[in-house]
Design a protein around this motif. Structure first.
Motif, PDB file in Angstrom:
ATOM      1  N   MET A  77       0.662  -0.749   0.024  1.00  0.00           N
ATOM      2  CA  MET A  77       0.494   0.118  -0.206  1.00  0.00           C
ATOM      3  C   MET A  77       1.041   0.985   0.077  1.00  0.00           C
ATOM      4  O   MET A  77       1.803   1.160   0.759  1.00  0.00           O
ATOM      5  N   ILE A  78       0.534   1.885  -1.034  1.00  0.00           N
ATOM      6  CA  ILE A  78       1.145   3.224  -1.244  1.00  0.00           C
ATOM      7  C   ILE A  78       0.553   4.239  -0.762  1.00  0.00           C
ATOM      8  O   ILE A  78       0.042   4.092  -1.152  1.00  0.00           O
ATOM      9  N   THR A  79       0.911   5.549  -0.496  1.00  0.00           N
ATOM     10  CA  THR A  79       0.089   6.577   0.687  1.00  0.00           C
ATOM     11  C   THR A  79       0.818   8.184   1.090  1.00  0.00           C
ATOM     12  O   THR A  79       2.181   7.798   0.321  1.00  0.00           O
ATOM     13  N   PRO A  80      -0.377   8.922   0.704  1.00  0.00           N
ATOM     14  CA  PRO A  80       0.998   9.933   1.019  1.00  0.00           C
ATOM     15  C   PRO A  80       1.344   9.939   2.632  1.00  0.00           C
ATOM     16  O   PRO A  80       0.727   9.219   3.453  1.00  0.00           O
ATOM     17  N   PRO A  81       2.309  10.020   2.471  1.00  0.00           N
ATOM     18  CA  PRO A  81       3.424  10.184   4.385  1.00  0.00           C
ATOM     19  C   PRO A  81       2.112  10.794   5.106  1.00  0.00           C
ATOM     20  O   PRO A  81       1.735  11.156   4.644  1.00  0.00           O
ATOM     21  N   ASP A  82       2.126  10.190   5.918  1.00  0.00           N
ATOM     22  CA  ASP A  82       0.935  10.397   7.245  1.00  0.00           C
ATOM     23  C   ASP A  82       1.916   9.539   8.969  1.00  0.00           C
ATOM     24  O   ASP A  82       2.097   8.688   9.053  1.00  0.00           O
ATOM     25  N   LEU A  83       3.712  10.328   8.436  1.00  0.00           N
ATOM     26  CA  LEU A  83       4.695  10.467   9.875  1.00  0.00           C
ATOM     27  C   LEU A  83       5.065  11.640  10.450  1.00  0.00           C
ATOM     28  O   LEU A  83       4.925  12.606   9.811  1.00  0.00           O
ATOM     29  N   PRO A  84       5.306  11.294  11.816  1.00  0.00           N
ATOM     30  CA  PRO A  84       5.599  12.169  12.710  1.00  0.00           C
ATOM     31  C   PRO A  84       6.933  12.657  12.267  1.00  0.00           C
ATOM     32  O   PRO A  84       7.698  13.366  12.742  1.00  0.00           O
ATOM     33  N   ILE A  85       7.474  13.388  10.939  1.00  0.00           N
ATOM     34  CA  ILE A  85       8.307  13.813  10.774  1.00  0.00           C
ATOM     35  C   ILE A  85       8.173  14.311   9.741  1.00  0.00           C
ATOM     36  O   ILE A  85       7.106  14.766   8.548  1.00  0.00           O
ATOM     37  N   ALA A  86       8.992  15.729   9.685  1.00  0.00           N
ATOM     38  CA  ALA A  86       9.057  16.702   8.101  1.00  0.00           C
ATOM     39  C   ALA A  86       8.859  15.956   6.485  1.00  0.00           C
ATOM     40  O   ALA A  86       9.802  15.709   6.219  1.00  0.00           O
ATOM     41  N   THR A  87       7.546  16.154   6.157  1.00  0.00           N
ATOM     42  CA  THR A  87       7.794  14.994   4.902  1.00  0.00           C
ATOM     43  C   THR A  87       7.597  16.637   3.806  1.00  0.00           C
ATOM     44  O   THR A  87       6.570  17.956   4.362  1.00  0.00           O
ATOM     45  N   ASP A  88       7.327  16.512   2.884  1.00  0.00           N
ATOM     46  CA  ASP A  88       7.284  17.225   1.451  1.00  0.00           C
ATOM     47  C   ASP A  88       5.741  16.754   0.648  1.00  0.00           C
ATOM     48  O   ASP A  88       6.231  15.096  -0.182  1.00  0.00           O
ATOM     49  N   PRO A  89       4.481  16.836   1.109  1.00  0.00           N
ATOM     50  CA  PRO A  89       3.500  15.253  -0.213  1.00  0.00           C
ATOM     51  C   PRO A  89       3.768  15.534  -1.713  1.00  0.00           C
ATOM     52  O   PRO A  89       3.566  14.414  -2.502  1.00  0.00           O
ATOM     53  N   ALA A  90       4.964  17.149  -1.927  1.00  0.00           N
ATOM     54  CA  ALA A  90       5.309  16.440  -3.978  1.00  0.00           C
ATOM     55  C   ALA A  90       6.006  15.567  -3.587  1.00  0.00           C
ATOM     56  O   ALA A  90       6.393  15.215  -4.673  1.00  0.00           O
ATOM     57  N   ARG A  91       7.320  15.512  -2.780  1.00  0.00           N
ATOM     58  CA  ARG A  91       8.531  14.442  -3.073  1.00  0.00           C
ATOM     59  C   ARG A  91       8.394  13.720  -2.618  1.00  0.00           C
ATOM     60  O   ARG A  91       9.076  12.614  -2.207  1.00  0.00           O
ATOM     61  N   ASP A  92       7.390  13.105  -1.312  1.00  0.00           N
ATOM     62  CA  ASP A  92       7.461  12.287  -0.291  1.00  0.00           C
ATOM     63  C   ASP A  92       6.114  10.542  -0.523  1.00  0.00           C
ATOM     64  O   ASP A  92       5.486  12.073  -0.924  1.00  0.00           O
ATOM     65  N   VAL A  93       6.308   9.709  -0.944  1.00  0.00           N
ATOM     66  CA  VAL A  93       5.449   9.032  -0.632  1.00  0.00           C
ATOM     67  C   VAL A  93       5.707   7.916   0.735  1.00  0.00           C
ATOM     68  O   VAL A  93       7.387   7.704   0.911  1.00  0.00           O
ATOM     69  N   GLU A  94       4.668   7.133   0.720  1.00  0.00           N
ATOM     70  CA  GLU A  94       4.873   6.265   2.136  1.00  0.00           C
ATOM     71  C   GLU A  94       4.431   4.834   1.728  1.00  0.00           C
ATOM     72  O   GLU A  94       3.165   4.957   1.369  1.00  0.00           O
ATOM     73  N   LEU A  95       5.614   4.007   1.859  1.00  0.00           N
ATOM     74  CA  LEU A  95       5.267   2.625   1.924  1.00  0.00           C
ATOM     75  C   LEU A  95       4.598   1.695   2.798  1.00  0.00           C
ATOM     76  O   LEU A  95       4.533   1.294   4.277  1.00  0.00           O
ATOM     77  N   LYS A  96       2.935   2.531   2.851  1.00  0.00           N
ATOM     78  CA  LYS A  96       2.273   2.090   4.336  1.00  0.00           C
ATOM     79  C   LYS A  96       2.648   0.597   5.031  1.00  0.00           C
ATOM     80  O   LYS A  96       2.490   0.212   6.046  1.00  0.00           O
ATOM     81  N   ARG A  97       2.239   0.036   3.835  1.00  0.00           N
ATOM     82  CA  ARG A  97       1.947  -1.983   3.978  1.00  0.00           C
ATOM     83  C   ARG A  97       2.820  -3.012   3.214  1.00  0.00           C
ATOM     84  O   ARG A  97       2.409  -2.146   1.995  1.00  0.00           O
ATOM     85  N   ILE A  98       3.573  -3.385   3.336  1.00  0.00           N
ATOM     86  CA  ILE A  98       3.915  -4.508   2.888  1.00  0.00           C
ATOM     87  C   ILE A  98       3.911  -5.865   3.416  1.00  0.00           C
ATOM     88  O   ILE A  98       4.794  -5.860   4.158  1.00  0.00           O
ATOM     89  N   TYR A  99       3.271  -6.831   2.418  1.00  0.00           N
ATOM     90  CA  TYR A  99       2.842  -8.107   3.689  1.00  0.00           C
ATOM     91  C   TYR A  99       3.028  -9.080   2.246  1.00  0.00           C
ATOM     92  O   TYR A  99       2.664  -8.671   1.266  1.00  0.00           O
ATOM     93  N   LEU A 100       4.144 -10.311   2.352  1.00  0.00           N
ATOM     94  CA  LEU A 100       3.692 -11.841   1.597  1.00  0.00           C
ATOM     95  C   LEU A 100       3.186 -12.366   2.792  1.00  0.00           C
ATOM     96  O   LEU A 100       4.345 -12.684   3.842  1.00  0.00           O
ATOM     97  N   LEU A 101       2.239 -14.084   2.407  1.00  0.00           N
ATOM     98  CA  LEU A 101       1.884 -14.689   3.137  1.00  0.00           C
ATOM     99  C   LEU A 101       3.279 -15.659   3.282  1.00  0.00           C
ATOM    100  O   LEU A 101       4.128 -15.669   2.181  1.00  0.00           O
ATOM    101  N   HIS A 102       3.517 -16.300   4.838  1.00  0.00           N
ATOM    102  CA  HIS A 102       4.920 -16.761   5.186  1.00  0.00           C
ATOM    103  C   HIS A 102       5.393 -17.869   3.962  1.00  0.00           C
ATOM    104  O   HIS A 102       6.512 -17.832   3.360  1.00  0.00           O
ATOM    105  N   GLY A 103       4.600 -18.399   2.920  1.00  0.00           N
ATOM    106  CA  GLY A 103       4.920 -19.476   2.031  1.00  0.00           C
ATOM    107  C   GLY A 103       5.348 -18.624   0.603  1.00  0.00           C
ATOM    108  O   GLY A 103       6.097 -19.734   0.421  1.00  0.00           O
TER     109      GLY A 103
END
Length: 173
Positions: A77-103
């Protein structure tokens, strides 16, 4: 290893993402997160309504990975940044989630989805990819380091009513 086909998720993928999100979160954190808090978190942060709203939001992108028979086994899941640091919404994106099942971990599947995440971030014009990671998740931290991420901060991540400390990582694109 069974191949994975990656595609952009659509609103009708919300039920599969809810099941996959809950399963991967439970598998990843049941060993050291209290059961009640874990269940509360999964019901809200991985509920079908959460994913339906995310998929309906044009500012968010969810990539879903499926087996040849259509079973969802991974997502990012890629989202606009929502982290407690200085970000620039025009230059930063957040990888909110990345998961694979164990197998499906190993065998290059993580590298494949990370390449698609970077491609999507660059398509959006991002210059920096951000994420939060649990410090005790050594495997994930090694994976991110291998992909050029480094620690730039920390945050408190709530699982139900229990606070956990996460690290904030960044990668220049």
């Amino acid at each position: 290893m069974t191949p994975i086909t990656w595609r952009r998720a659509a609103v009708d993928d919300a039920p599969a993402l809810s099941i996959l999100g809950g399963a991967t979160f439970l598998t990843s954190f049941a060993h050291d997160h209290p059961g009640k808090a874990l269940t509360t978190h999964i019901r809200t942060a991985h509920g079908e309504a959460y994913y339906a709203a995310a998929l309906a939001d044009p500012a968010q992108t969810v990539l879903i990975g499926e087996t040849p028979l259509g079973a969802a086994v991974g997502y990012a899941m890629i989202t606009p940044p929502d982290l407690p640091i200085a970000t620039d919404p025009a230059r930063d994106v957040e990888l909110k989630r990345i998961y694979l099942l164990h197998g499906w971990q190993g065998g290059g599947h993580g590298d494949a989805i990370m390449a698609l995440v970077v491609e999507e971030a660059q398509r959006r014009g991002a210059r920096r990819l951000l994420l939060a990671v649990y410090p005790q998740n050594d495997r994930a931290r090694r994976f991110y380091a291998r992909h050029g991420f480094g620690e730039i901060g920390a945050l408190t991540f709530m699982v139900g009513d229990v606070p956990f400390r996460d690290l904030i990582y960044a990668r220049t694109l």
